[in-house]
Design an enzyme around this catalytic site. Structure first.
Site, PDB file in Angstrom:
ATOM      1  N   ASP A   1      -1.714   1.343   7.421  1.00 43.85           N
ATOM      2  CA  ASP A   1      -1.222   0.939   5.835  1.00 43.85           C
ATOM      3  C   ASP A   1      -0.743  -0.386   5.842  1.00 43.85           C
ATOM      4  O   ASP A   1      -0.835  -1.093   4.488  1.00 43.85           O
ATOM      5  CB  ASP A   1      -0.068   1.933   5.500  1.00 43.85           C
ATOM      6  CG  ASP A   1      -0.311   3.365   5.808  1.00 43.85           C
ATOM      7  OD1 ASP A   1      -1.195   3.945   4.843  1.00 43.85           O
ATOM      8  OD2 ASP A   1      -0.187   4.146   6.729  1.00 43.85           O
TER       9      ASP A   1
ATOM     10  N   GLU B   1      -2.663  -1.943  -5.086  1.00 41.58           N
ATOM     11  CA  GLU B   1      -3.895  -1.405  -5.344  1.00 41.58           C
ATOM     12  C   GLU B   1      -3.808  -0.323  -6.541  1.00 41.58           C
ATOM     13  O   GLU B   1      -2.869   0.438  -6.866  1.00 41.58           O
ATOM     14  CB  GLU B   1      -4.736  -0.642  -4.195  1.00 41.58           C
ATOM     15  CG  GLU B   1      -6.226  -0.560  -4.335  1.00 41.58           C
ATOM     16  CD  GLU B   1      -6.645   0.186  -2.996  1.00 41.58           C
ATOM     17  OE1 GLU B   1      -7.200   1.159  -3.312  1.00 41.58           O
ATOM     18  OE2 GLU B   1      -6.639  -0.557  -2.115  1.00 41.58           O
TER      19      GLU B   1
ATOM     20  N   ASP C   1       0.942  -1.298  -0.081  1.00 41.09           N
ATOM     21  CA  ASP C   1      -0.097   0.067  -0.080  1.00 41.09           C
ATOM     22  C   ASP C   1       0.839   1.349  -0.011  1.00 41.09           C
ATOM     23  O   ASP C   1       1.541   1.691   1.056  1.00 41.09           O
ATOM     24  CB  ASP C   1      -0.823   0.009   1.224  1.00 41.09           C
ATOM     25  CG  ASP C   1      -2.012   1.210   1.188  1.00 41.09           C
ATOM     26  OD1 ASP C   1      -2.581   1.473   0.231  1.00 41.09           O
ATOM     27  OD2 ASP C   1      -2.121   1.965   2.221  1.00 41.09           O
TER      28      ASP C   1
END
Lengths: 170, 170
Positions: free
Chosen positions: B139, B67, B7
Site C-alpha cells: 500500500d 487515486e 492509498d
C-alpha cells in the site's frame, strides 16, 4: 441531552437537532447542507465537514447519531455516501463528540414501532413526535428520525453499560 | 515540490512522500497507517485522519495526491473505502493543502508508461525511480506511485492553467 442527527448524502446532508429531558422531546432545529456535483470532491467534503462542525459549535450537542448503511444502490453511490458520512462523522469526532450508529431497522422501530415501516410513515411520526406542522426537507426529517432513535436507545445503552461494568467488577 | 501520496483502505492506508526538484525525484518517507476491523468506525476514521494530519505537519507537503476510484468490489467495500478516503482527504483539506485525484490509468501511465500495466510492474518501477532496494508495504508502494504520478502531471497542469489564464485575458 441534546442530539444531532445526520442523514448524509453526497448532494444533500440532512441534519436534525432535538433536546430530550426525561421522557420529553423538543425540536431545536433542522435543515440540509447542500453541495453541488459540479464542485470538486475536496470542496464538497469540506462543505459537509464544516457545516456539521458549525452545527456542533452553535448548538453544542452531546452526541451525533447517524444511520448505519448496509445497502447501497451500487458501488459508485456507496463510495459517495462513504465520503459524505465520514466527513460528517469527523466533524463530530474532531470536536470530541461521541458518534452512535443505528440501522434503518432500529430507526424505524424506535420512531414508528415497526421495523419495516415505510419512509413516509417515519416522516409523519417524526412530525407528530416533535409537534411540527411540517419539515421542509425529506433528508432533514430522516436526520430527526435517527436523533429520536438515539433518544429512545440511550437509556437502554446506559443500562447495558452499567450492567457490563457490574459484571467486570465481580 | 513535496508530494504526499495516499492509498486509502479501511484496514491499511498507505502513504508515500517524495520530493521533486526540476526533473529529479527523491524519496522522503513511506509507510502505512493501520486500523483494526475490531475498532469502532469512529475510532478508525480518527486514526486515519490524525495519521495523515501528523504526516502533513511533520513533512509539510505542498499537495496530497490520491487515486480516484471508479471500481470497487461491491457496495460494502466501496462504502468502507469512501470512509477511509474522505478521512485522509479531510486531514489535508483542513490543513489548507490542495488535493489532486488521479485515475488508476493515469497512475500506471505516469509510472510505467503503459495504462494497463500490472500492479507488480508499477511497484518495481516505483522502486527503480526512487532508487529504493525495497518497499516493505504494498500500500505504501501504491501511495508512492500516485505521488510520482502527480510529479509528472503537475508541470502539464501548470501549463494548462497558464494557457487557460491567457485565454481569459484575451
Amino acid at each position: 441531552m441534546r442530539i444531532l442527527g445526520i442523514d448524509p448524502g453526497s448532494r444533500l446532508t440532512g441534519y436534525g437537532l432535538i433536546e430530550g429531558r426525561g421522557n420529553r422531546l423538543r425540536h431545536v432545529d433542522n435543515g440540509v447542507i447542500v453541495t453541488s456535483s459540479r464542485q470538486p470532491l475536496a470542496d464538497r467534503l469540506k462543505i459537509i465537514h464544516d457545516g456539521v462542525a458549525e452545527l456542533v459549535e452553535r448548538f453544542a450537542p452531546d452526541v451525533l447519531a447517524i444511520e448505519n448503511i448496509f445497502l447501497a444502490r451500487n458501488a459508485q453511490s456507496a463510495l459517495k455516501l462513504g465520503h459524505a458520512r465520514a466527513s460528517a462523522m469527523l466533524a463530530a469526532i474532531n470536536a470530541g463528540l461521541p458518534v452512535c450508529e443505528y440501522s434503518a431497522l432500529q430507526v424505524k422501530s424506535a420512531v414508528v414501532g415497526y421495523g419495516k415501516a415505510e419512509k413516509i410513515q417515519v416522516q409523519q411520526m417524526v412530525r407528530t413526535l416533535l409537534n411540527l406542522p411540517e419539515i421542509a426537507q425529506e433528508d432533514a426529517a430522516d436526520a430527526l428520525a435517527v436523533a429520536i432513535c438515539h433518544f429512545h436507545s440511550a437509556p437502554l445503552q446506559n443500562r447495558l453499560a452499567l450492567a457490563g461494568n457490574r459484571k467486570v467488577k465481580k
